[in-house]
Design an enzyme around this catalytic site. Sequence first.
Site, PDB file in Angstrom:
ATOM      1  N   PHE A 154       1.291  -1.127   0.090  1.00 39.58           N
ATOM      2  CA  PHE A 154       0.036  -0.183   0.062  1.00 39.58           C
ATOM      3  C   PHE A 154       0.840   1.760   0.369  1.00 39.58           C
ATOM      4  CE2 PHE A 154      -1.846   3.635   1.517  1.00 39.58           C
ATOM      5  CZ  PHE A 154      -3.508   3.495   0.506  1.00 39.58           C
ATOM      6  N   ASP A 239       9.396   2.950   2.505  1.00 35.63           N
ATOM      7  CA  ASP A 239       8.032   3.425   2.331  1.00 35.63           C
ATOM      8  C   ASP A 239       7.601   3.415   3.787  1.00 35.63           C
ATOM      9  OD1 ASP A 239       5.701   4.941   3.046  1.00 35.63           O
ATOM     10  OD2 ASP A 239       5.018   3.826   0.986  1.00 35.63           O
ATOM     11  N   LYS A 268       2.444  10.855   7.161  1.00 40.00           N
ATOM     12  CA  LYS A 268       1.711  10.585   8.316  1.00 40.00           C
ATOM     13  C   LYS A 268       2.189  11.262   9.803  1.00 40.00           C
ATOM     14  CE  LYS A 268      -1.296   6.775   6.729  1.00 40.00           C
ATOM     15  NZ  LYS A 268      -0.850   5.297   5.807  1.00 40.00           N
TER      16      LYS A 268
END
Length: 412
Positions: A154, A239, A268
């Site tokens: 993802f 990531d 985030k």
Amino acid sequence: MTAPAQTGPASGAAPSSASVIAAETPVLAHNYHPLPVVVARAEDVWVEDVEGRRYLDMLAGYSALNFGHRHPALTAAAHRQLDALTLTSRAFHHDKLAGFAAGLARLTGLDMVLPMNTGAEAVESGIKLARKWAYEVKGVPADQATIVVAADNFHGRTTTLISFSTDPVARDGFGPFTPGFRIVPYNDLPALEAAIDETTAAVLIEPIQGEAGVVIPDDGYLTGVREATRRAGCLFLADEIQSGLGRTGRTLAVDHEDVVPDVLLLGKALGGGIVPVSAVVARRDVMEVLSPGEHGSTFGGNPLAAAVGSAVVDLLATGEYQRRAAELGEVLRAGLSALTGRGVVAFRSRGLWAGIDIDPSLGTGRHISELLMAEGILVKDTHGSTIRLAPPLTITREDLEGALASLGKVLG
Ligand SMILES: *Cc1c(COP(=O)(O)O)cnc(C)c1O
């Protein structure tokens, strides 16, 4: 004349959860299926709904709230910046960006920072950077660069990022897709090495796959990816948008194997749960392939984002949050071990982050999430019967044990 019929709640009273949810349906895109809780305020690990019920937030905005809701140091930095300067665009310099970039470089052990806003933008930017590097430094023929990625990844929702998703729900109906990606199984070094050739700009992976259900590769995998990319002369893009910034008990998930990628993607928690802040952090010789005008963002690195991001870096520089995640991670692991065989089929955890496979006969992850909500615990299913726990790193041992007890109760 008669008074108009009273349709809404009495003036001054908060609307009910049901009325808020009903009002959303006709006007809000149906791209989410939220739990039926309407949050109105929050502090640290606790959120409160419009009816005044309190819940422990065990999702923490998919790790965007690593420091809890409205951490005082972060809201103070935001308030100070709101009263000074919020936006310049990158057409001008502002006085907060250099400090943010220097702090982030120091924290991560890399050299240069490209500030963006959302996680997806950071990944897109990392892909552009890797491709440019492949053409200018590695000498890959024009438009031939490939990037090796892992199945079940993802990386975000843009058209390019879903082009190499293996999730049909994320992909179907959104083609045509961006070429240039090779998908190999996660945690499979021979397959990864076989997919790398002279056109390969980079390997892009999550050091732990969050959305896939907190899937942790075997010890040695990240070291193997580092060695394979170095040998092949391509970049390693990690990531860490969800795994990074304290979540796993270290600053970065790659720190568990003392691996340093060439390019790190952060987001985030970098925005402290206040504003979207993301960044590409890279080695100097890689980042220097970008020249003025070749990439940009109106809001990337804006003063408010930089002030909040700097305050986040300052919190992480103390090491306190990483330490808490590591110590409380042991409590989480012990609690889940005790539930294994008692409703929990299997779990994977590192630091304050767990993917828990629930016995499917007890219901879907969604159903378990709803039962936990009734107990005052907010979690989110990932898919099937898997739920994810990712509380703020500020959670107390007592609250964590309370959440585990509630999980035991709904499974028992
Ligand atoms: C959330 C996430 C993204 C995308 O971030 P957005 O801010 O939602 O665009 C990318 N990669 C990983 C690993 C993520 O968890």
